[in-house]
Design an enzyme around this catalytic site. Sequence first.
Site, PDB file in Angstrom:
ATOM      1  N   LYS A 139       0.800  -1.230   0.000  1.00 40.45           N
ATOM      2  CA  LYS A 139       0.000   0.000   0.000  1.00 40.45           C
ATOM      3  C   LYS A 139       0.834   1.283   0.000  1.00 40.45           C
ATOM      4  O   LYS A 139       0.384   2.339   0.443  1.00 40.45           O
ATOM      5  CB  LYS A 139      -0.980   0.047   1.201  1.00 40.45           C
ATOM      6  CG  LYS A 139      -1.927  -1.103   1.314  1.00 40.45           C
ATOM      7  CD  LYS A 139      -2.576  -1.536   0.034  1.00 40.45           C
ATOM      8  CE  LYS A 139      -3.492  -0.530  -0.589  1.00 40.45           C
ATOM      9  NZ  LYS A 139      -3.947  -1.030  -1.952  1.00 40.45           N
ATOM     10  N   SER A 140       2.039   1.185  -0.533  1.00 43.16           N
ATOM     11  CA  SER A 140       2.875   2.386  -0.596  1.00 43.16           C
ATOM     12  C   SER A 140       3.045   2.890  -2.024  1.00 43.16           C
ATOM     13  O   SER A 140       3.701   3.905  -2.251  1.00 43.16           O
ATOM     14  CB  SER A 140       4.263   2.099   0.002  1.00 43.16           C
ATOM     15  OG  SER A 140       4.154   1.802   1.359  1.00 43.16           O
ATOM     16  N   THR A 142       3.465   0.246  -4.711  1.00 40.75           N
ATOM     17  CA  THR A 142       4.274  -0.797  -5.371  1.00 40.75           C
ATOM     18  C   THR A 142       3.774  -1.084  -6.792  1.00 40.75           C
ATOM     19  O   THR A 142       4.563  -1.300  -7.701  1.00 40.75           O
ATOM     20  CB  THR A 142       4.268  -2.095  -4.540  1.00 40.75           C
ATOM     21  OG1 THR A 142       2.912  -2.482  -4.293  1.00 40.75           O
ATOM     22  CG2 THR A 142       4.972  -1.909  -3.213  1.00 40.75           C
ATOM     23  N   ARG A 143       2.454  -1.075  -6.984  1.00 42.11           N
ATOM     24  CA  ARG A 143       1.918  -1.343  -8.326  1.00 42.11           C
ATOM     25  C   ARG A 143       2.279  -0.204  -9.276  1.00 42.11           C
ATOM     26  O   ARG A 143       2.681  -0.433 -10.412  1.00 42.11           O
ATOM     27  CB  ARG A 143       0.395  -1.545  -8.240  1.00 42.11           C
ATOM     28  CG  ARG A 143      -0.340  -1.708  -9.559  1.00 42.11           C
ATOM     29  CD  ARG A 143       0.190  -2.779 -10.476  1.00 42.11           C
ATOM     30  NE  ARG A 143       0.161  -4.119  -9.913  1.00 42.11           N
ATOM     31  CZ  ARG A 143       0.578  -5.211 -10.567  1.00 42.11           C
ATOM     32  NH1 ARG A 143       1.050  -5.115 -11.794  1.00 42.11           N
ATOM     33  NH2 ARG A 143       0.555  -6.385  -9.993  1.00 42.11           N
ATOM     34  N   ARG A 220       6.024   4.830   2.412  1.00 41.49           N
ATOM     35  CA  ARG A 220       5.070   5.938   2.521  1.00 41.49           C
ATOM     36  C   ARG A 220       4.846   6.204   4.000  1.00 41.49           C
ATOM     37  O   ARG A 220       5.066   5.300   4.819  1.00 41.49           O
ATOM     38  CB  ARG A 220       3.789   5.422   1.864  1.00 41.49           C
ATOM     39  CG  ARG A 220       2.600   6.287   1.881  1.00 41.49           C
ATOM     40  CD  ARG A 220       1.430   5.471   1.330  1.00 41.49           C
ATOM     41  NE  ARG A 220       0.321   6.316   0.953  1.00 41.49           N
ATOM     42  CZ  ARG A 220      -0.840   5.866   0.497  1.00 41.49           C
ATOM     43  NH1 ARG A 220      -1.037   4.555   0.355  1.00 41.49           N
ATOM     44  NH2 ARG A 220      -1.806   6.684   0.179  1.00 41.49           N
ATOM     45  N   GLY A 346      -5.644   4.105  -5.421  1.00 45.07           N
ATOM     46  CA  GLY A 346      -6.079   5.491  -5.306  1.00 45.07           C
ATOM     47  C   GLY A 346      -7.519   5.576  -4.826  1.00 45.07           C
ATOM     48  O   GLY A 346      -8.311   6.365  -5.329  1.00 45.07           O
ATOM     49  N   ARG A 347      -7.828   4.760  -3.819  1.00 43.91           N
ATOM     50  CA  ARG A 347      -9.195   4.763  -3.255  1.00 43.91           C
ATOM     51  C   ARG A 347      -9.390   5.982  -2.354  1.00 43.91           C
ATOM     52  O   ARG A 347      -8.422   6.529  -1.806  1.00 43.91           O
ATOM     53  CB  ARG A 347      -9.399   3.521  -2.374  1.00 43.91           C
ATOM     54  CG  ARG A 347      -9.460   2.210  -3.092  1.00 43.91           C
ATOM     55  CD  ARG A 347      -9.837   1.166  -2.042  1.00 43.91           C
ATOM     56  NE  ARG A 347     -10.038  -0.143  -2.597  1.00 43.91           N
ATOM     57  CZ  ARG A 347      -9.132  -1.116  -2.549  1.00 43.91           C
ATOM     58  NH1 ARG A 347      -7.966  -0.909  -1.964  1.00 43.91           N
ATOM     59  NH2 ARG A 347      -9.398  -2.300  -3.067  1.00 43.91           N
ATOM     60  N   HIS A 349     -10.175   7.408   1.165  1.00 39.48           N
ATOM     61  CA  HIS A 349     -10.019   6.861   2.526  1.00 39.48           C
ATOM     62  C   HIS A 349     -11.173   7.339   3.403  1.00 39.48           C
ATOM     63  O   HIS A 349     -11.677   8.440   3.206  1.00 39.48           O
ATOM     64  CB  HIS A 349      -8.693   7.328   3.133  1.00 39.48           C
ATOM     65  CG  HIS A 349      -7.495   6.749   2.431  1.00 39.48           C
ATOM     66  ND1 HIS A 349      -6.206   7.088   2.756  1.00 39.48           N
ATOM     67  CD2 HIS A 349      -7.403   5.850   1.415  1.00 39.48           C
ATOM     68  CE1 HIS A 349      -5.373   6.420   1.972  1.00 39.48           C
ATOM     69  NE2 HIS A 349      -6.069   5.684   1.152  1.00 39.48           N
TER      70      HIS A 349
HETATM   71  P1  A3P Z   1      -4.569   4.282  -1.900  1.00 41.02           P
HETATM   72  O1  A3P Z   1      -5.440   3.421  -2.776  1.00 41.02           O
HETATM   73  O2  A3P Z   1      -4.796   4.071  -0.483  1.00 41.02           O
HETATM   74  O3  A3P Z   1      -4.616   5.730  -2.274  1.00 41.02           O
HETATM   75  P2  A3P Z   1       0.081  -0.568  -3.655  1.00 41.02           P
HETATM   76  O4  A3P Z   1       0.141  -0.601  -5.157  1.00 41.02           O
HETATM   77  O5  A3P Z   1       1.407  -0.848  -3.035  1.00 41.02           O
HETATM   78  O6  A3P Z   1      -1.029  -1.417  -3.135  1.00 41.02           O
HETATM   79  O7  A3P Z   1      -0.216   0.912  -3.253  1.00 41.02           O
HETATM   80  C1  A3P Z   1      -1.463   1.499  -3.499  1.00 41.02           C
HETATM   81  C2  A3P Z   1      -1.263   2.981  -3.384  1.00 41.02           C
HETATM   82  O8  A3P Z   1      -0.495   3.447  -4.472  1.00 41.02           O
HETATM   83  C3  A3P Z   1      -2.521   3.772  -3.470  1.00 41.02           C
HETATM   84  O9  A3P Z   1      -3.050   3.818  -2.173  1.00 41.02           O
HETATM   85  C4  A3P Z   1      -2.064   5.132  -3.982  1.00 41.02           C
HETATM   86  O10 A3P Z   1      -1.987   6.094  -2.980  1.00 41.02           O
HETATM   87  C5  A3P Z   1      -0.641   4.848  -4.460  1.00 41.02           C
HETATM   88  N1  A3P Z   1      -0.334   5.331  -5.802  1.00 41.02           N
HETATM   89  C6  A3P Z   1       0.853   5.837  -6.165  1.00 41.02           C
HETATM   90  N2  A3P Z   1       0.845   6.210  -7.442  1.00 41.02           N
HETATM   91  C7  A3P Z   1      -0.380   5.944  -7.909  1.00 41.02           C
HETATM   92  C8  A3P Z   1      -0.993   6.117  -9.171  1.00 41.02           C
HETATM   93  N3  A3P Z   1      -0.328   6.648 -10.183  1.00 41.02           N
HETATM   94  N4  A3P Z   1      -2.268   5.728  -9.314  1.00 41.02           N
HETATM   95  C9  A3P Z   1      -2.937   5.202  -8.275  1.00 41.02           C
HETATM   96  N5  A3P Z   1      -2.407   5.001  -7.056  1.00 41.02           N
HETATM   97  C10 A3P Z   1      -1.135   5.369  -6.869  1.00 41.02           C
END
Ligand code: A3P
Length: 382
Positions: A139-140, A142-143, A220, A346-347, A349
Amino acid sequence: MRDTAATSAQPAMIVMSIWCSSLSLSSRSLAIALVICVTLVYFSYSFNACLLASISRSLQQSNLRNLLALTSSPRNETNNATNSSGSSSSRNSSSTTGAPPAQTVTSSLDGAPKYQLLRQQGLRPSRHLPDTLIIGVKKSGTRALLEFIRLHPDVRAAGSEVHFFDRHYQRGLRWYRHHMPYTIEGQITMEKTPSYFVTKEVPQRVYHMNPATKLLIVVRDPVTRAISDYTQAASKKADMKRFEQLAFVNGSYSVVDTNWGPVKIGVYARYLERWLLYFPLSQLLFISGERLIMDPAYEIGRVQDFLGLKRVVTEKHFYFNATKGFPCLFKSEARSTPHCLGKTKGRNHPHIDPGAIERLREFYRPFNNKFYQLTGINFAWP
Ligand code: A3P
């Protein structure tokens, strides 16, 4: 070839024999001798041509075998070089523990046009164990990091999280390698599984696969990370308790529940110390999750430098999507195919009581400072 030679010699011999019959005896023997000579010269020429063709065929086959041996040989042949240099040329040195050899494309894929083209250029795609891992933190971002870096033509990544080192380790490196994408010489193989960062056994296991593995870690602010983690869990469970009820013991904000996953994972220093027992800091790159959103090109520039890659992914690949509130990307510099991450990234919160947030910040402060000290980077989390 011999058949062709014999067939083409027949008309010439017929003409010769007609010509011979019209000559006197002495001239006839001379002519017969001449015919024999010409025939002998002709057949010796054909024989030599055959011999040369077969020598050249066997040379070609032996070159092909050499090429195959090179592309499919285990990368651990170069392991020593890898350990000392750690450069991108050292990619995929498989294991100090007998990793399986690289697997070249099988005949079932040989017909695919993209592989045909590669083969015509003398390149044989094969699967390799990863050179680089995105090990966390969940959740930082990574994707986002994976999607951004894989825009680079020299990076190939496994599509989904493989969870080899934490869940499927018993299946062995051959199984793991089978989950890797095909690469050609010079391309980096990458995999992302965020739970690797916090799983106790993983640092040692990665080390045993290849001590030169490069590690990417997105971090993060642990409080926002915990809320993001909770938001994800709550999206899957309708009757989830409130964040404030789960993050603290006995409902008051005095005691933080350090056994609750979303809180526990944010104590980055504790997990990092384990990794540093096996890997030098120089093999780890820390990426700021906040900056990955604000300035993705900057962070991706750092990643490309760290991996020894040419800076191909630049600001031209990104645009800020106001509806999503996050950077999205163009798959090429020509800005042709815009692409945003899926809905689960990018949900929104939920609202969290500011008192609870303040208490969590206080809780994390010493651990954050320790983390800044270990990494040599001040992430300036509040
Ligand atoms: P939130 O959904 O809480 O905002 P991970 O991929 O490690 O699960 O991390 C998810 C988080 O990636 C999202 O958390 C969001 O804040 C962040 N993020 C960073 N860059 C992003 C992007 N370009 N589009 C969507 N989310 C992004």
